[in-house]
Write an enzyme that holds these catalytic residues in place. Structure first.
Site, PDB file in Angstrom:
ATOM      1  N   GLU A  69       9.003  59.465  15.056  1.00  0.00           N
ATOM      2  CA  GLU A  69       7.882  60.111  15.746  1.00  0.00           C
ATOM      3  C   GLU A  69       6.603  60.041  14.920  1.00  0.00           C
ATOM      4  OE1 GLU A  69       8.194  60.668  18.681  1.00  0.00           O
ATOM      5  OE2 GLU A  69      10.295  61.117  19.064  1.00  0.00           O
ATOM      6  N   ASN A  72       0.763  62.548  15.635  1.00  0.00           N
ATOM      7  CA  ASN A  72       0.240  63.520  16.601  1.00  0.00           C
ATOM      8  C   ASN A  72       1.314  64.203  17.407  1.00  0.00           C
ATOM      9  OD1 ASN A  72      -2.767  63.523  16.298  1.00  0.00           O
ATOM     10  ND2 ASN A  72      -2.294  61.335  16.303  1.00  0.00           N
ATOM     11  N   LEU A 308      -8.072  53.300  22.034  1.00  0.00           N
ATOM     12  CA  LEU A 308      -7.319  52.199  22.648  1.00  0.00           C
ATOM     13  C   LEU A 308      -6.050  51.976  21.842  1.00  0.00           C
ATOM     14  CD1 LEU A 308      -7.555  50.166  24.946  1.00  0.00           C
ATOM     15  CD2 LEU A 308      -8.796  48.645  23.417  1.00  0.00           C
ATOM     16  N   ARG A 309      -4.963  52.559  22.336  1.00  0.00           N
ATOM     17  CA  ARG A 309      -3.678  52.467  21.620  1.00  0.00           C
ATOM     18  C   ARG A 309      -3.057  51.121  21.933  1.00  0.00           C
ATOM     19  NH1 ARG A 309       0.671  52.840  19.095  1.00  0.00           N
ATOM     20  NH2 ARG A 309       1.971  54.737  18.995  1.00  0.00           N
ATOM     21  N   ASP A 386     -11.159  59.034  12.861  1.00  0.00           N
ATOM     22  CA  ASP A 386     -11.316  58.372  14.169  1.00  0.00           C
ATOM     23  C   ASP A 386     -11.302  59.409  15.301  1.00  0.00           C
ATOM     24  OD1 ASP A 386     -11.673  55.712  13.612  1.00  0.00           O
ATOM     25  OD2 ASP A 386      -9.566  55.133  13.875  1.00  0.00           O
ATOM     26  N   THR A 403      -0.203  60.715  22.394  1.00  0.00           N
ATOM     27  CA  THR A 403      -0.504  62.041  21.833  1.00  0.00           C
ATOM     28  C   THR A 403      -1.744  61.973  20.940  1.00  0.00           C
ATOM     29  OG1 THR A 403       1.071  61.656  20.042  1.00  0.00           O
ATOM     30  CG2 THR A 403       1.881  62.901  21.926  1.00  0.00           C
ATOM     31  N   PHE A 404      -2.070  60.781  20.446  1.00  0.00           N
ATOM     32  CA  PHE A 404      -3.305  60.587  19.679  1.00  0.00           C
ATOM     33  C   PHE A 404      -4.501  60.933  20.574  1.00  0.00           C
ATOM     34  CE2 PHE A 404      -5.082  58.355  15.894  1.00  0.00           C
ATOM     35  CZ  PHE A 404      -6.416  58.263  16.283  1.00  0.00           C
TER      36      PHE A 404
END
Ligand SMILES: C[C@@H]1O[C@H](OP(=O)(O)OP(=O)(O)OC[C@H]2O[C@@H](n3cnc4c(=O)[nH]c(N)nc43)[C@H](O)[C@@H]2O)[C@@H](O)[C@H](O)[C@@H]1O
Length: 444
Positions: A69, A72, A308-309, A386, A403-404
Protein backbone atom coordinates in the site's frame (compact mmCIF):
# COMPACT_ATOMS: atom_id res chain seq x y z
CA UNK A 1 14.60 22.86 -9.02
CA UNK A 2 12.49 22.84 -12.16
CA UNK A 3 12.40 25.89 -14.31
CA UNK A 4 9.24 27.18 -15.88
CA UNK A 5 9.41 24.74 -18.77
CA UNK A 6 9.63 21.86 -16.41
CA UNK A 7 13.19 20.85 -17.19
CA UNK A 8 15.27 19.96 -14.20
CA UNK A 9 17.90 22.64 -13.88
CA UNK A 10 20.37 22.63 -11.03
CA UNK A 11 19.28 24.68 -8.04
CA UNK A 12 21.45 27.66 -7.14
CA UNK A 13 23.76 26.88 -4.25
CA UNK A 14 22.06 29.36 -1.93
CA UNK A 15 18.77 27.50 -2.54
CA UNK A 16 20.36 24.31 -1.28
CA UNK A 17 21.80 26.12 1.72
CA UNK A 18 18.42 27.63 2.46
CA UNK A 19 16.77 24.21 2.32
CA UNK A 20 19.31 22.81 4.74
CA UNK A 21 18.75 25.80 7.02
CA UNK A 22 14.99 25.28 6.90
CA UNK A 23 15.37 21.59 7.70
CA UNK A 24 17.70 22.28 10.60
CA UNK A 25 15.30 24.91 11.96
CA UNK A 26 12.46 22.43 11.67
CA UNK A 27 14.42 19.77 13.54
CA UNK A 28 15.38 22.32 16.20
CA UNK A 29 11.82 23.50 16.60
CA UNK A 30 10.78 19.83 16.91
CA UNK A 31 13.33 19.38 19.72
CA UNK A 32 12.02 22.49 21.45
CA UNK A 33 8.44 21.38 21.11
CA UNK A 34 9.27 18.05 22.71
CA UNK A 35 10.42 19.96 25.80
CA UNK A 36 7.07 21.71 26.09
CA UNK A 37 5.28 18.49 25.29
CA UNK A 38 6.94 16.96 28.31
CA UNK A 39 5.14 19.61 30.35
CA UNK A 40 1.96 18.63 28.55
CA UNK A 41 2.58 15.04 29.60
CA UNK A 42 2.96 16.07 33.21
CA UNK A 43 -0.43 17.66 32.83
CA UNK A 44 -1.64 14.24 31.73
CA UNK A 45 -1.95 14.83 27.99
CA UNK A 46 1.02 13.29 26.28
CA UNK A 47 3.93 11.05 27.13
CA UNK A 48 7.55 11.52 26.40
CA UNK A 49 9.74 10.81 29.40
CA UNK A 50 10.46 7.16 30.30
CA UNK A 51 10.33 7.86 34.02
CA UNK A 52 7.03 9.62 33.71
CA UNK A 53 5.68 6.91 31.41
CA UNK A 54 6.63 4.20 33.88
CA UNK A 55 4.77 5.99 36.64
CA UNK A 56 1.52 5.79 34.67
CA UNK A 57 -0.37 2.86 33.26
CA UNK A 58 0.39 3.86 29.72
CA UNK A 59 -0.56 1.44 26.98
CA UNK A 60 0.80 1.63 23.48
CA UNK A 61 -1.10 1.02 20.25
CA UNK A 62 1.19 0.31 17.29
CA UNK A 63 0.07 -0.52 13.79
CA UNK A 64 1.28 -1.34 10.30
CA UNK A 65 -0.26 -1.69 6.87
CA UNK A 66 -0.07 -4.23 4.05
CA UNK A 67 3.40 -3.63 2.49
CA UNK A 68 2.29 -2.83 -1.11
CA UNK A 69 0.00 0.00 0.00
CA UNK A 70 1.12 3.52 -0.85
CA UNK A 71 1.73 6.68 1.12
CA UNK A 72 -1.73 8.19 0.81
CA UNK A 73 -3.66 5.05 1.62
CA UNK A 74 -1.47 4.82 4.72
CA UNK A 75 -2.50 8.35 5.63
CA UNK A 76 -6.11 7.15 5.44
CA UNK A 77 -5.35 4.22 7.75
CA UNK A 78 -3.87 6.67 10.28
CA UNK A 79 -7.31 8.30 10.51
CA UNK A 80 -8.90 4.92 11.29
CA UNK A 81 -6.30 4.20 13.99
CA UNK A 82 -6.72 7.68 15.50
CA UNK A 83 -10.42 7.02 15.83
CA UNK A 84 -9.77 3.66 17.49
CA UNK A 85 -7.35 5.36 19.87
CA UNK A 86 -10.03 7.86 20.86
CA UNK A 87 -12.33 4.94 21.71
CA UNK A 88 -9.58 3.19 23.68
CA UNK A 89 -8.84 6.33 25.66
CA UNK A 90 -12.34 6.29 27.11
CA UNK A 91 -11.04 3.52 29.35
CA UNK A 92 -7.32 3.92 29.65
CA UNK A 93 -4.20 5.92 28.98
CA UNK A 94 -3.48 4.80 25.43
CA UNK A 95 -0.95 6.38 23.11
CA UNK A 96 -0.58 5.85 19.36
CA UNK A 97 2.92 4.97 18.18
CA UNK A 98 3.58 6.38 14.70
CA UNK A 99 4.86 3.64 12.37
CA UNK A 100 8.12 4.81 10.77
CA UNK A 101 7.91 5.33 7.00
CA UNK A 102 9.97 3.19 4.71
CA UNK A 103 10.32 0.51 2.07
CA UNK A 104 7.30 1.82 0.18
CA UNK A 105 6.84 0.24 -3.22
CA UNK A 106 6.40 3.61 -4.97
CA UNK A 107 9.44 5.28 -3.45
CA UNK A 108 11.85 4.20 -6.12
CA UNK A 109 14.46 6.99 -6.22
CA UNK A 110 17.78 5.17 -6.18
CA UNK A 111 20.59 5.66 -3.67
CA UNK A 112 18.45 7.35 -1.05
CA UNK A 113 18.03 5.99 2.42
CA UNK A 114 14.27 5.63 2.74
CA UNK A 115 13.64 3.53 5.84
CA UNK A 116 13.04 4.34 9.50
CA UNK A 117 11.76 7.79 8.52
CA UNK A 118 10.04 9.46 11.46
CA UNK A 119 6.66 11.13 10.92
CA UNK A 120 8.18 14.47 11.90
CA UNK A 121 9.90 14.59 8.50
CA UNK A 122 6.56 14.75 6.74
CA UNK A 123 4.00 15.97 9.28
CA UNK A 124 3.83 18.43 12.15
CA UNK A 125 3.94 16.32 15.31
CA UNK A 126 2.52 19.09 17.49
CA UNK A 127 -0.46 19.33 15.13
CA UNK A 128 -1.06 15.57 15.37
CA UNK A 129 -0.78 15.82 19.15
CA UNK A 130 -3.49 18.47 19.28
CA UNK A 131 -5.84 15.67 18.19
CA UNK A 132 -4.58 12.54 19.99
CA UNK A 133 -1.46 11.55 21.96
CA UNK A 134 1.10 10.24 19.48
CA UNK A 135 4.77 9.43 19.79
CA UNK A 136 7.45 8.51 17.28
CA UNK A 137 8.58 4.88 17.25
CA UNK A 138 12.02 5.67 18.70
CA UNK A 139 10.37 7.48 21.60
CA UNK A 140 8.34 4.34 22.19
CA UNK A 141 11.51 2.25 22.34
CA UNK A 142 13.10 4.72 24.74
CA UNK A 143 10.19 5.08 27.09
CA UNK A 144 8.84 1.53 27.05
CA UNK A 145 12.25 0.35 28.20
CA UNK A 146 13.18 -1.96 25.36
CA UNK A 147 12.70 -3.02 21.78
CA UNK A 148 9.88 -5.48 22.55
CA UNK A 149 6.27 -5.43 21.47
CA UNK A 150 4.14 -7.53 23.80
CA UNK A 151 1.55 -8.67 21.31
CA UNK A 152 1.06 -8.50 17.56
CA UNK A 153 -2.44 -9.08 16.24
CA UNK A 154 -2.48 -9.75 12.52
CA UNK A 155 -5.85 -8.68 11.18
CA UNK A 156 -7.43 -10.78 8.45
CA UNK A 157 -10.85 -11.33 6.97
CA UNK A 158 -12.93 -14.45 7.61
CA UNK A 159 -11.86 -17.57 5.71
CA UNK A 160 -15.50 -18.42 5.05
CA UNK A 161 -16.36 -14.89 3.81
CA UNK A 162 -19.76 -13.41 4.66
CA UNK A 163 -22.05 -16.02 6.13
CA UNK A 164 -25.42 -16.30 4.32
CA UNK A 165 -24.31 -13.35 2.20
CA UNK A 166 -25.04 -11.17 5.24
CA UNK A 167 -22.50 -8.58 6.37
CA UNK A 168 -22.21 -8.13 10.08
CA UNK A 169 -19.61 -6.61 12.37
CA UNK A 170 -17.63 -9.29 14.14
CA UNK A 171 -14.22 -10.28 15.34
CA UNK A 172 -12.72 -13.59 16.47
CA UNK A 173 -9.30 -15.00 17.20
CA UNK A 174 -8.72 -17.48 14.38
CA UNK A 175 -5.91 -19.54 12.85
CA UNK A 176 -3.87 -17.44 10.43
CA UNK A 177 -5.17 -17.74 6.86
CA UNK A 178 -2.00 -16.54 5.13
CA UNK A 179 1.56 -17.48 5.90
CA UNK A 180 2.74 -15.35 8.82
CA UNK A 181 5.23 -12.60 8.00
CA UNK A 182 6.87 -13.26 11.38
CA UNK A 183 9.07 -16.15 12.40
CA UNK A 184 10.40 -17.30 15.76
CA UNK A 185 14.10 -16.85 16.49
CA UNK A 186 16.23 -19.15 18.68
CA UNK A 187 15.16 -17.33 21.83
CA UNK A 188 11.50 -17.80 20.96
CA UNK A 189 10.87 -14.17 20.00
CA UNK A 190 9.08 -13.21 16.82
CA UNK A 191 10.98 -11.29 14.17
CA UNK A 192 9.63 -9.63 11.08
CA UNK A 193 9.99 -6.44 9.04
CA UNK A 194 8.98 -4.16 11.93
CA UNK A 195 9.90 -0.99 10.05
CA UNK A 196 13.51 -2.07 9.59
CA UNK A 197 14.30 -2.09 13.33
CA UNK A 198 16.09 -5.42 13.59
CA UNK A 199 16.36 -5.21 17.36
CA UNK A 200 12.57 -5.04 17.69
CA UNK A 201 10.94 -8.37 18.48
CA UNK A 202 7.49 -9.46 19.52
CA UNK A 203 6.65 -11.73 22.41
CA UNK A 204 3.50 -13.10 20.86
CA UNK A 205 1.81 -13.10 17.44
CA UNK A 206 -1.76 -14.24 16.77
CA UNK A 207 -4.32 -13.70 14.03
CA UNK A 208 -7.63 -11.98 14.44
CA UNK A 209 -10.42 -12.17 11.89
CA UNK A 210 -12.15 -8.82 11.90
CA UNK A 211 -14.97 -7.39 9.90
CA UNK A 212 -16.23 -3.92 10.72
CA UNK A 213 -15.27 -0.50 11.97
CA UNK A 214 -11.94 0.21 13.65
CA UNK A 215 -13.44 0.58 17.12
CA UNK A 216 -14.82 -2.97 17.19
CA UNK A 217 -11.25 -3.90 18.11
CA UNK A 218 -11.34 -1.84 21.30
CA UNK A 219 -12.58 -4.57 23.70
CA UNK A 220 -9.95 -7.06 22.55
CA UNK A 221 -7.21 -4.51 23.14
CA UNK A 222 -8.60 -3.23 26.42
CA UNK A 223 -9.11 -6.72 27.84
CA UNK A 224 -5.66 -7.96 26.88
CA UNK A 225 -4.27 -6.79 30.18
CA UNK A 226 -1.04 -8.73 29.89
CA UNK A 227 0.07 -6.61 26.99
CA UNK A 228 1.21 -3.03 27.48
CA UNK A 229 2.12 -2.65 23.82
CA UNK A 230 -0.11 -4.11 21.12
CA UNK A 231 0.50 -3.85 17.41
CA UNK A 232 -2.23 -4.27 14.81
CA UNK A 233 -0.73 -5.52 11.58
CA UNK A 234 -2.73 -5.27 8.33
CA UNK A 235 -4.70 -2.52 10.03
CA UNK A 236 -6.25 -1.44 6.72
CA UNK A 237 -8.57 -4.44 7.25
CA UNK A 238 -10.86 -2.39 9.47
CA UNK A 239 -13.05 0.46 8.22
CA UNK A 240 -13.44 4.07 9.28
CA UNK A 241 -15.59 4.59 12.37
CA UNK A 242 -17.05 7.86 11.09
CA UNK A 243 -16.05 8.41 7.48
CA UNK A 244 -16.31 12.10 6.47
CA UNK A 245 -17.88 13.06 9.79
CA UNK A 246 -16.46 15.54 12.33
CA UNK A 247 -14.15 13.01 13.94
CA UNK A 248 -12.72 12.08 10.51
CA UNK A 249 -12.16 15.72 9.61
CA UNK A 250 -10.63 16.59 12.98
CA UNK A 251 -7.99 13.93 12.49
CA UNK A 252 -7.55 14.82 8.83
CA UNK A 253 -7.10 18.49 9.68
CA UNK A 254 -4.51 17.57 12.31
CA UNK A 255 -2.36 15.94 9.61
CA UNK A 256 -0.61 19.21 8.86
CA UNK A 257 2.35 18.89 6.51
CA UNK A 258 5.77 19.58 8.04
CA UNK A 259 6.60 23.25 7.86
CA UNK A 260 9.76 22.95 5.73
CA UNK A 261 7.76 21.16 3.01
CA UNK A 262 5.08 23.85 3.01
CA UNK A 263 7.74 26.55 2.80
CA UNK A 264 9.39 24.92 -0.21
CA UNK A 265 6.00 24.54 -1.89
CA UNK A 266 5.09 28.17 -1.16
CA UNK A 267 8.41 29.45 -2.51
CA UNK A 268 7.92 27.44 -5.68
CA UNK A 269 4.40 28.83 -6.11
CA UNK A 270 5.65 32.38 -5.71
CA UNK A 271 8.65 31.94 -8.01
CA UNK A 272 7.18 29.95 -10.88
CA UNK A 273 3.40 30.27 -10.63
CA UNK A 274 2.81 33.84 -9.46
CA UNK A 275 0.91 32.43 -6.49
CA UNK A 276 0.89 33.75 -2.93
CA UNK A 277 -1.60 33.16 -0.12
CA UNK A 278 -2.52 36.83 0.07
CA UNK A 279 -3.32 37.20 -3.63
CA UNK A 280 -4.93 33.78 -3.84
CA UNK A 281 -6.98 34.15 -0.63
CA UNK A 282 -5.70 30.83 0.68
CA UNK A 283 -5.46 31.84 4.30
CA UNK A 284 -3.54 29.49 6.54
CA UNK A 285 -3.32 29.14 10.29
CA UNK A 286 -0.46 27.17 11.83
CA UNK A 287 -2.92 26.01 14.47
CA UNK A 288 -5.39 23.76 12.64
CA UNK A 289 -7.88 23.94 15.47
CA UNK A 290 -8.29 27.65 14.70
CA UNK A 291 -8.61 27.26 10.93
CA UNK A 292 -12.10 27.41 9.47
CA UNK A 293 -12.20 28.76 5.93
CA UNK A 294 -15.60 29.18 4.31
CA UNK A 295 -16.05 27.00 1.19
CA UNK A 296 -15.69 29.26 -1.80
CA UNK A 297 -13.51 31.80 0.02
CA UNK A 298 -10.25 30.57 -1.53
CA UNK A 299 -9.46 31.83 -5.01
CA UNK A 300 -6.26 29.92 -5.71
CA UNK A 301 -3.18 30.72 -7.79
CA UNK A 302 -3.49 31.54 -11.50
CA UNK A 303 -2.69 28.03 -12.71
CA UNK A 304 -4.34 24.71 -13.40
CA UNK A 305 -3.29 21.97 -10.96
CA UNK A 306 -3.05 18.46 -12.39
CA UNK A 307 -2.42 15.13 -10.75
CA UNK A 308 -1.78 12.56 -13.43
CA UNK A 309 -1.21 9.14 -11.90
CA UNK A 310 0.61 6.72 -14.23
CA UNK A 311 2.91 3.74 -13.52
CA UNK A 312 0.93 0.90 -11.90
CA UNK A 313 -2.34 2.72 -12.65
CA UNK A 314 -1.87 2.35 -16.42
CA UNK A 315 -1.37 -1.40 -16.50
CA UNK A 316 -3.32 -2.13 -13.35
CA UNK A 317 -6.79 -2.60 -14.88
CA UNK A 318 -7.67 1.09 -14.92
CA UNK A 319 -10.15 1.81 -17.71
CA UNK A 320 -10.59 5.22 -16.15
CA UNK A 321 -7.01 6.47 -16.69
CA UNK A 322 -6.55 8.48 -19.90
CA UNK A 323 -3.89 8.16 -22.57
CA UNK A 324 -1.37 11.00 -22.48
CA UNK A 325 -2.86 12.42 -25.67
CA UNK A 326 -6.37 12.64 -24.19
CA UNK A 327 -5.02 13.99 -20.89
CA UNK A 328 -3.24 16.82 -22.72
CA UNK A 329 -6.39 17.58 -24.71
CA UNK A 330 -8.35 17.88 -21.47
CA UNK A 331 -5.67 20.05 -19.85
CA UNK A 332 -5.64 22.48 -22.81
CA UNK A 333 -9.43 22.74 -22.84
CA UNK A 334 -9.52 23.45 -19.06
CA UNK A 335 -6.82 26.11 -19.37
CA UNK A 336 -8.83 27.79 -22.09
CA UNK A 337 -12.12 27.51 -20.22
CA UNK A 338 -10.71 28.93 -16.99
CA UNK A 339 -8.47 31.49 -18.74
CA UNK A 340 -5.34 30.10 -17.15
CA UNK A 341 -1.93 30.54 -18.79
CA UNK A 342 -0.04 28.07 -16.63
CA UNK A 343 -0.36 24.43 -15.68
CA UNK A 344 1.38 22.65 -12.82
CA UNK A 345 1.66 18.90 -13.33
CA UNK A 346 2.25 16.42 -10.51
CA UNK A 347 2.85 12.94 -11.87
CA UNK A 348 4.65 9.69 -11.21
CA UNK A 349 5.11 9.10 -14.98
CA UNK A 350 8.33 7.31 -15.90
CA UNK A 351 11.03 9.10 -17.93
CA UNK A 352 9.72 7.90 -21.26
CA UNK A 353 6.15 9.05 -20.60
CA UNK A 354 7.36 12.28 -19.08
CA UNK A 355 9.39 13.13 -22.19
CA UNK A 356 6.30 12.45 -24.31
CA UNK A 357 4.14 14.59 -22.06
CA UNK A 358 6.58 17.49 -22.19
CA UNK A 359 6.67 17.31 -25.99
CA UNK A 360 2.88 17.57 -26.09
CA UNK A 361 2.62 20.16 -23.31
CA UNK A 362 5.83 22.22 -23.39
CA UNK A 363 4.45 24.89 -21.07
CA UNK A 364 3.93 22.46 -18.18
CA UNK A 365 5.55 23.36 -14.86
CA UNK A 366 6.84 20.64 -12.55
CA UNK A 367 8.55 20.58 -9.20
CA UNK A 368 11.85 18.81 -9.86
CA UNK A 369 14.17 18.58 -6.86
CA UNK A 370 17.91 18.41 -7.30
CA UNK A 371 19.54 15.21 -6.08
CA UNK A 372 20.63 16.99 -2.89
CA UNK A 373 17.09 18.20 -2.24
CA UNK A 374 15.69 14.75 -2.93
CA UNK A 375 18.12 13.19 -0.49
CA UNK A 376 16.82 15.53 2.19
CA UNK A 377 13.14 15.53 1.34
CA UNK A 378 12.85 11.94 0.11
CA UNK A 379 10.13 10.71 -2.25
CA UNK A 380 7.52 11.29 0.46
CA UNK A 381 8.53 14.93 0.90
CA UNK A 382 8.44 15.55 -2.86
CA UNK A 383 4.98 13.94 -3.06
CA UNK A 384 3.77 16.30 -0.32
CA UNK A 385 5.22 19.37 -2.10
CA UNK A 386 3.45 18.28 -5.31
CA UNK A 387 0.20 17.88 -3.37
CA UNK A 388 0.62 21.24 -1.65
CA UNK A 389 1.12 23.04 -4.98
CA UNK A 390 -1.89 21.26 -6.56
CA UNK A 391 -3.94 22.16 -3.49
CA UNK A 392 -3.37 25.87 -4.14
CA UNK A 393 -4.34 25.91 -7.84
CA UNK A 394 -7.34 27.90 -9.08
CA UNK A 395 -8.73 24.69 -10.56
CA UNK A 396 -7.70 21.09 -9.95
CA UNK A 397 -8.11 17.89 -11.91
CA UNK A 398 -6.91 14.54 -10.57
CA UNK A 399 -6.88 10.85 -11.37
CA UNK A 400 -9.79 8.51 -10.73
CA UNK A 401 -9.63 6.51 -7.46
CA UNK A 402 -6.12 7.67 -6.65
CA UNK A 403 -5.75 8.33 -2.93
CA UNK A 404 -3.00 10.80 -3.91
CA UNK A 405 -5.71 12.88 -5.64
CA UNK A 406 -8.18 12.31 -2.78
CA UNK A 407 -5.78 13.82 -0.25
CA UNK A 408 -5.47 16.89 -2.53
CA UNK A 409 -9.28 17.19 -2.55
CA UNK A 410 -9.24 17.23 1.25
CA UNK A 411 -6.44 19.79 1.43
CA UNK A 412 -8.44 22.08 -0.87
CA UNK A 413 -11.56 21.54 1.21
CA UNK A 414 -9.59 22.65 4.28
CA UNK A 415 -8.27 25.71 2.43
CA UNK A 416 -11.84 26.72 1.50
CA UNK A 417 -12.12 26.13 -2.26
CA UNK A 418 -15.40 25.98 -4.12
CA UNK A 419 -16.03 22.21 -4.59
CA UNK A 420 -16.56 22.76 -8.33
CA UNK A 421 -12.87 23.66 -8.63
CA UNK A 422 -11.75 20.52 -6.77
CA UNK A 423 -13.75 17.36 -7.41
CA UNK A 424 -12.71 16.77 -11.02
CA UNK A 425 -10.98 13.84 -12.62
CA UNK A 426 -9.69 12.71 -15.99
CA UNK A 427 -11.81 10.17 -17.84
CA UNK A 428 -10.57 7.03 -19.55
CA UNK A 429 -10.44 7.35 -23.35
CA UNK A 430 -13.28 4.85 -23.77
CA UNK A 431 -15.19 5.52 -20.60
CA UNK A 432 -18.86 6.07 -21.34
CA UNK A 433 -20.05 7.24 -17.95
CA UNK A 434 -17.31 9.27 -16.39
CA UNK A 435 -18.61 9.81 -12.90
CA UNK A 436 -16.79 12.63 -11.12
CA UNK A 437 -15.43 12.34 -7.56
CA UNK A 438 -17.79 12.75 -4.63
CA UNK A 439 -17.72 15.97 -2.65
CA UNK A 440 -17.06 15.04 0.99
CA UNK A 441 -17.96 18.27 2.73
CA UNK A 442 -15.74 19.33 5.58
CA UNK A 443 -17.36 19.14 9.03
CA UNK A 444 -16.14 21.26 11.97
C1 LIG B 1 -2.89 0.53 -7.17
C2 LIG B 1 -2.86 1.22 -5.83
O1 LIG B 1 -2.41 2.53 -6.00
C3 LIG B 1 -2.44 3.32 -4.84
O2 LIG B 1 -1.90 4.56 -5.22
P1 LIG B 1 -2.63 5.94 -5.07
O3 LIG B 1 -3.95 5.71 -4.46
O4 LIG B 1 -2.58 6.68 -6.35
O5 LIG B 1 -1.71 6.83 -4.12
P2 LIG B 1 -0.58 6.49 -3.07
O6 LIG B 1 -1.09 5.62 -2.05
O7 LIG B 1 -0.03 7.75 -2.61
O8 LIG B 1 0.55 5.78 -3.91
C4 LIG B 1 1.13 6.36 -5.04
C5 LIG B 1 2.56 6.80 -4.78
O9 LIG B 1 3.18 7.07 -6.05
C6 LIG B 1 3.91 8.27 -6.00
N1 LIG B 1 3.18 9.29 -6.77
C7 LIG B 1 2.01 9.16 -7.44
N2 LIG B 1 1.69 10.31 -8.05
C8 LIG B 1 2.66 11.20 -7.76
C9 LIG B 1 2.88 12.57 -8.10
O10 LIG B 1 2.11 13.22 -8.78
N3 LIG B 1 4.00 13.16 -7.58
C10 LIG B 1 4.87 12.49 -6.79
N4 LIG B 1 5.93 13.15 -6.34
N5 LIG B 1 4.71 11.18 -6.48
C11 LIG B 1 3.61 10.56 -6.95
C12 LIG B 1 3.96 8.69 -4.53
O11 LIG B 1 5.07 8.07 -3.92
C13 LIG B 1 2.66 8.12 -4.00
O12 LIG B 1 2.67 8.00 -2.64
C14 LIG B 1 -1.59 2.69 -3.78
O13 LIG B 1 -1.80 3.32 -2.55
C15 LIG B 1 -2.01 1.29 -3.56
O14 LIG B 1 -1.15 0.74 -2.67
C16 LIG B 1 -2.01 0.50 -4.84
O15 LIG B 1 -0.66 0.39 -5.30
Amino acid sequence: MANKRGTAGSAPFHDILRHYAVLILTILSYKFTTATEEDAFRAGQSILSPVAAASRDVRYLLYDVNPPEGFNLRRDVYIRMASLLKTLRKEGDWVLVLPPWGRLYHWQSPDIHQVRIPWGEFFSITSLQANIPVIEYEEFIAESGGPFIDQILVLQSYAEGWTDGKWEEKMDERPCIEKLMYSKDKQGYYRGWLWGYEETRALNVTCLSAQGHASILAPVLQNNLNATSIMLDRSETVLHDHYAEKDYWDTRRSMVFAKHLRIIGDEFRAKYLNSTDKQDQTLYNEDWTQMKNRLGSAKGGPYLGVHLRRKDFIWGHREDVPSLKEAVKKICSLMKKHKLQQVFVATDADDEELAKLKRMLPEMVQYKPTWEDLELLKDGGVAIIDQWICAHARYFIGTSVSTFSFRIHEEREILGFDPKTTYNRFCGDDENECEQPTHWKIVY
